[in-house]
Structure formats: structure tokens, C-alpha cells
Design an enzyme around this catalytic site. Structure first.
Site, PDB file in Angstrom:
ATOM      1  N   SER A 145       0.723  -1.508   0.372  1.00 52.95           N
ATOM      2  CA  SER A 145      -0.150   0.462  -0.107  1.00 52.95           C
ATOM      3  C   SER A 145       0.928   1.052   0.276  1.00 52.95           C
ATOM      4  CB  SER A 145      -1.336   0.445   1.072  1.00 52.95           C
ATOM      5  OG  SER A 145       0.031  -0.671   2.586  1.00 52.95           O
ATOM      6  N   ASN A 172      -3.489   6.621  -1.105  1.00 56.72           N
ATOM      7  CA  ASN A 172      -3.790   6.598   0.338  1.00 56.72           C
ATOM      8  C   ASN A 172      -2.665   7.520   1.183  1.00 56.72           C
ATOM      9  OD1 ASN A 172      -4.209   4.054   0.817  1.00 56.72           O
ATOM     10  ND2 ASN A 172      -2.727   2.602   1.248  1.00 56.72           N
ATOM     11  N   GLU A 222      -5.264   0.442  -8.272  1.00 54.65           N
ATOM     12  CA  GLU A 222      -4.231   1.218  -8.689  1.00 54.65           C
ATOM     13  C   GLU A 222      -3.167   0.203  -9.210  1.00 54.65           C
ATOM     14  OE1 GLU A 222      -3.476   4.863  -5.595  1.00 54.65           O
ATOM     15  OE2 GLU A 222      -3.392   3.091  -4.834  1.00 54.65           O
ATOM     16  N   HIS A 259      -2.299  -3.101  -6.224  1.00 59.08           N
ATOM     17  CA  HIS A 259      -2.951  -2.586  -4.497  1.00 59.08           C
ATOM     18  C   HIS A 259      -4.261  -2.314  -5.202  1.00 59.08           C
ATOM     19  CE1 HIS A 259      -3.730   0.859  -1.856  1.00 59.08           C
ATOM     20  NE2 HIS A 259      -2.985  -0.597  -1.067  1.00 59.08           N
TER      21      HIS A 259
HETATM   22  N1  CAA Z   1     -16.064  -9.269   2.557  1.00 61.33           N
HETATM   23  C1  CAA Z   1     -17.176  -9.763   1.437  1.00 61.33           C
HETATM   24  N2  CAA Z   1     -18.440  -8.010   1.638  1.00 61.33           N
HETATM   25  C2  CAA Z   1     -18.907  -7.452   2.542  1.00 61.33           C
HETATM   26  C3  CAA Z   1     -17.848  -7.291   3.656  1.00 61.33           C
HETATM   27  C4  CAA Z   1     -16.199  -8.464   3.129  1.00 61.33           C
HETATM   28  N3  CAA Z   1     -15.567  -8.228   4.671  1.00 61.33           N
HETATM   29  N4  CAA Z   1     -18.360  -6.856   4.119  1.00 61.33           N
HETATM   30  C5  CAA Z   1     -19.206  -6.049   3.660  1.00 61.33           C
HETATM   31  N5  CAA Z   1     -18.887  -6.648   2.511  1.00 61.33           N
HETATM   32  C6  CAA Z   1     -20.853  -6.375   1.601  1.00 61.33           C
HETATM   33  C7  CAA Z   1     -21.680  -6.878   2.033  1.00 61.33           C
HETATM   34  O1  CAA Z   1     -22.289  -8.069   2.621  1.00 61.33           O
HETATM   35  C8  CAA Z   1     -22.626  -5.516   1.586  1.00 61.33           C
HETATM   36  O2  CAA Z   1     -23.256  -6.667  -0.176  1.00 61.33           O
HETATM   37  P1  CAA Z   1     -24.514  -6.135  -0.727  1.00 61.33           P
HETATM   38  O3  CAA Z   1     -24.586  -4.928  -0.650  1.00 61.33           O
HETATM   39  O4  CAA Z   1     -24.459  -7.310  -1.803  1.00 61.33           O
HETATM   40  O5  CAA Z   1     -25.471  -6.577   0.518  1.00 61.33           O
HETATM   41  C9  CAA Z   1     -22.209  -4.572   1.531  1.00 61.33           C
HETATM   42  O6  CAA Z   1     -20.487  -5.052   1.052  1.00 61.33           O
HETATM   43  C10 CAA Z   1     -22.740  -3.628   2.081  1.00 61.33           C
HETATM   44  O7  CAA Z   1     -22.658  -4.052   3.949  1.00 61.33           O
HETATM   45  P2  CAA Z   1     -22.884  -3.553   5.020  1.00 61.33           P
HETATM   46  O8  CAA Z   1     -24.504  -3.569   4.470  1.00 61.33           O
HETATM   47  O9  CAA Z   1     -22.414  -4.756   5.817  1.00 61.33           O
HETATM   48  O10 CAA Z   1     -22.381  -2.245   5.302  1.00 61.33           O
HETATM   49  P3  CAA Z   1     -22.251  -1.610   4.761  1.00 61.33           P
HETATM   50  O11 CAA Z   1     -22.915  -0.339   4.106  1.00 61.33           O
HETATM   51  O12 CAA Z   1     -21.473  -0.392   6.096  1.00 61.33           O
HETATM   52  O13 CAA Z   1     -20.734  -1.460   4.074  1.00 61.33           O
HETATM   53  C11 CAA Z   1     -18.305  -1.329   3.963  1.00 61.33           C
HETATM   54  C12 CAA Z   1     -19.200  -1.887   4.184  1.00 61.33           C
HETATM   55  C13 CAA Z   1     -18.808  -1.624   2.026  1.00 61.33           C
HETATM   56  C14 CAA Z   1     -16.941  -2.421   4.029  1.00 61.33           C
HETATM   57  C15 CAA Z   1     -18.338   0.182   3.488  1.00 61.33           C
HETATM   58  O14 CAA Z   1     -18.540   0.462   4.783  1.00 61.33           O
HETATM   59  C16 CAA Z   1     -17.653   0.468   3.117  1.00 61.33           C
HETATM   60  O15 CAA Z   1     -17.809   1.420   1.570  1.00 61.33           O
HETATM   61  N6  CAA Z   1     -16.698   1.295   3.349  1.00 61.33           N
HETATM   62  C17 CAA Z   1     -15.538   2.040   3.595  1.00 61.33           C
HETATM   63  C18 CAA Z   1     -14.386   0.997   2.743  1.00 61.33           C
HETATM   64  C19 CAA Z   1     -13.235   1.822   1.955  1.00 61.33           C
HETATM   65  O16 CAA Z   1     -12.569   2.544   2.666  1.00 61.33           O
HETATM   66  N7  CAA Z   1     -11.987   0.761   1.947  1.00 61.33           N
HETATM   67  C20 CAA Z   1     -10.479   1.523   0.808  1.00 61.33           C
HETATM   68  C21 CAA Z   1     -10.051   1.125   2.724  1.00 61.33           C
HETATM   69  S1  CAA Z   1      -8.685   1.844   2.542  1.00 61.33           S
HETATM   70  C22 CAA Z   1      -7.310   0.624   2.153  1.00 61.33           C
HETATM   71  O17 CAA Z   1      -7.682  -1.128   1.472  1.00 61.33           O
HETATM   72  C23 CAA Z   1      -6.349   0.865   0.911  1.00 61.33           C
HETATM   73  C24 CAA Z   1      -4.962   0.104   2.436  1.00 61.33           C
HETATM   74  O18 CAA Z   1      -3.872   0.242   1.421  1.00 61.33           O
HETATM   75  C25 CAA Z   1      -4.918   0.422   3.109  1.00 61.33           C
END
Ligand code: CAA
Length: 269
Positions: free
Chosen positions: A106, A177, A139, A127
Site C-alpha cells: 500500500s 493512500n 491501483e 494495489h
Molecule cells: N467481504 C465481502 N463483502 C462484504 C464485506 C467483506 N468483508 N463487508 C461488507 N460486505 C458487503 C456486504 O455483504 C454488503 O453486500 P450487499 O450490498 O451485496 O448486500 C455490502 O458489502 C455492504 O455491506 P453492509 O451493508 O454490511 O455494510 P456497509 O454498508 O457499512 O458497507 C463497506 C461496508 C462496503 C465496507 C463500507 O463500510 C465501506 O465502503 N467502507 C469504506 C471502505 C474503504 O474505504 N476501503 C478502503 C480502505 S483503504 C485500503 O484498503 C487501502 C490500503 O492500502 C490501506
């Protein structure tokens, strides 16, 4: 993240070998991938027949030797440069000529990691974002030596596994990031200074900026150790004090409060 990457790859019909440091963690990883595929079935996104055939294309291994069969290996180890370098060196010894190696790092320089390969042209950054099955972005980062063929094959792979690739130059934290993690770090400063509580900071960014989840809850999802590691890379490589990690972030990591994976971070799970 490796489990999420494996899940999207098998779900796209690719043969996948998942690897981990021990038989126990590999077993947990394989269970996680199978559970992810089952989750798609329960949501009606894939049929149970397709899930069965996808699961049949997943293998586990704890030795590097099994990677001899692979066209592409995606390294997704912990965000520690020495561990990543060691893995890349070991992989380079066993993969077939022409196989590509990608890192899901990352923040670490793709050009620097590529120097651990006998042919750095076959190395690239790929990424993914957490949770991998949900987040559409990948990415794609070329090192200085990455060939056009490596880049095109990696872009094609990202599309094949259902993701939208964007091309980003090799630079600390790449694009996403570099923006996202300092925002989280600033939220930790706001908490540390007692300006608002963790639930209030998160609600503030959800309700006031339409973020799907607040920055502190997102840090818990990413892992506070990973968040700190990325801030440290930004701070060191840009040599700019605006990227200094919040002391509270460091203290949380020292305490072993790493977020969701340990059950406690800025919130409890
Ligand atoms: N695995 C698979 N599916 C998942 C999951 C997981 N761990 N967590 C949630 N989901 C799915 C759910 O099953 C649901 O699917 P459907 O729409 O088909 O029903 C959908 O995602 C939405 O989930 P929820 O309704 O339970 O919960 P939510 O609305 O809070 O969404 C989320 C969860 C999609 C994670 C949302 O909170 C989100 O978008 N969060 C931000 C995530 C983000 O910014 N990620 C980037 C992080 S930075 C990174 O990763 C880079 C790095 O290098 C650090």
C-alpha cells in the site's frame, strides 16, 4: 487482504494457490475464501454450482516451490519492507521464466522492491482495497523497469477479476493512500486533542462529508499497524512533517489495539 484477492480471482474462474506462513494460518485463510464464496451464493450473486466449481480451483500451500506453476504471483504480506523483499527474492528463485510478480503493497516503492527480482521488468504494483470483494478499485503501479507487457497483462488481470484499474506513478502511498491515510491520521489528532469523541468524529465525516464509514472506523478496518506503517513511509520518503504519525496512533499500536483484527481499536468489535 490476500484472502480477498484469492476470492475474487477464483470467483473469476482462475486457478489460485493461496499461501501463508504456517499450516494453521493457511487453513484459516482457505476457510475465509470458501466462506466468502458461500456469502456470494447466499446473496444469490452466484449459483451453488458455480461456487462449487470455483472452490475446486483453490489450493493451499506453505512452500514457495508450488508457485512454479503460476503465471502471476501477487504478494500480499504484512506491510513490512524486509518481509516483502524476502518473499520476492524467494519467489524469483522458483517461478517459471516469464511469470509476473505483483505486490499488493500500500505504500512501498515498486521500483525498490523490483530490484529483488532477477528481471525487474516482470514486477509491478497491484494495489487492492479493503474489503477486496466489495471495493472496485485496483491501483496499478509501474516501477521504473516494469515492461509494457507486464503492465498490459496486469491491467487485463485486474479487469478480468471484475475490478476497475487506474494507473498511478510510483510514489510513496501512490494516489489513494496519499490522500486517505493522512485524512485518517488527522482524525486521530482530532481525537487525541479531545475535540470530539471517536463516535462523534466518525458520525461527523459520515453525516457531514457522506463517507460510507468514519475515518476511525476505517482505520480499524485497515488495521492500525498498517495505517501507522503507511504514515511512516509517507513521513520518511517525503521527509515532510505534515505526514508525521499521530502519537495516539503509535500508542494504540504499541498497546496491541490494532482494530477489527484484535477486537479493539478506536471502537470495540
Ligand atoms: N467481504 C465481502 N463483502 C462484504 C464485506 C467483506 N468483508 N463487508 C461488507 N460486505 C458487503 C456486504 O455483504 C454488503 O453486500 P450487499 O450490498 O451485496 O448486500 C455490502 O458489502 C455492504 O455491506 P453492509 O451493508 O454490511 O455494510 P456497509 O454498508 O457499512 O458497507 C463497506 C461496508 C462496503 C465496507 C463500507 O463500510 C465501506 O465502503 N467502507 C469504506 C471502505 C474503504 O474505504 N476501503 C478502503 C480502505 S483503504 C485500503 O484498503 C487501502 C490500503 O492500502 C490501506
Amino acid at each position: 487482504m490476500g484472502c480477498g484477492i484469492a476470492e475474487v480471482c477464483v470467483a473469476s474462474g482462475l486457478d489460485v494457490i493461496l499461501s501463508d506462513v504456517s499450516a494453521n494460518s493457511l487453513e484459516r485463510g482457505l476457510e475465509k475464501v470458501h466462506a466468502g464464496i458461500e456469502r456470494q451464493v447466499s446473496k444469490g450473486k452466484i449459483s451453488s454450482t458455480d461456487a462449487k466449481s470455483a472452490s475446486a480451483h483453490l489450493w493451499g500451500s506453505i512452500t514457495f516451490d508450488d508457485f512454479v506453476a503460476c503465471d502471476m504471483v501477487i504478494e500480499a504480506a504484512t506491510e513490512d519492507v524486509e518481509i516483502k523483499e524476502r518473499i520476492i527474492r524467494e519467489l524469483d528463485k522458483v517461478v517459471k521464466a516469464g511469470a509476473l510478480i505483483a505486490s499488493n503493497t500500500s505504500s512501498v516503492s515498486i521500483t525498490a522492491l523490483a530490484t529483488k527480482m532477477s528481471n525487474p521488468g516482470r514486477f509491478i504494483g497491484m494495489h487492492f482495497f479493503n474489503p477486496v470483494p466489495v471495493m472496485s478499485l485496483v491501483e496499478i503501479i509501474r516501477g521504473i523497469e516494469t515492461t509494457d507487457a507486464t503492465y498490459e497483462a496486469t491491467m487485463a488481470l485486474a479487469t478480468r477479476v471484475g475490478k476497475t484499474p487506474i494507473s498511478v506513478k510510483n510514489s510513496p502511498g501512490f494516489a489513494v493512500n496519499r490522500i486517505l491515510i493522512p485524512m485518517i491520521n488527522e482524525a486521530i489528532f482530532v481525537l487525541q486533542e479531545g475535540l470530539a469523541s471517536a463516535p462523534e468524529i466518525d458520525a461527523g465525516m459520515q453525516l457531514g462529508a457522506n463517507h460510507p464509514v468514519g475515518p476511525l472506523a476505517l482505520a480499524d478496518l485497515i488495521g492500525l499497524d498498517t495505517t501507522l506503517a503507511i504514515m511512516e513511509v509517507l513521513y520518511r520518503d517525503f521527509n515532510d512533517s505534515k505526514y508525521r504519525p499521530a502519537p495516539l496512533l503509535r500508542e494504540m499500536v504499541d498497546a496491541g489495539r490494532l482494530g477489527r483484527k484484535t477486537g479493539t481499536g478506536f471502537h470495540s468489535y
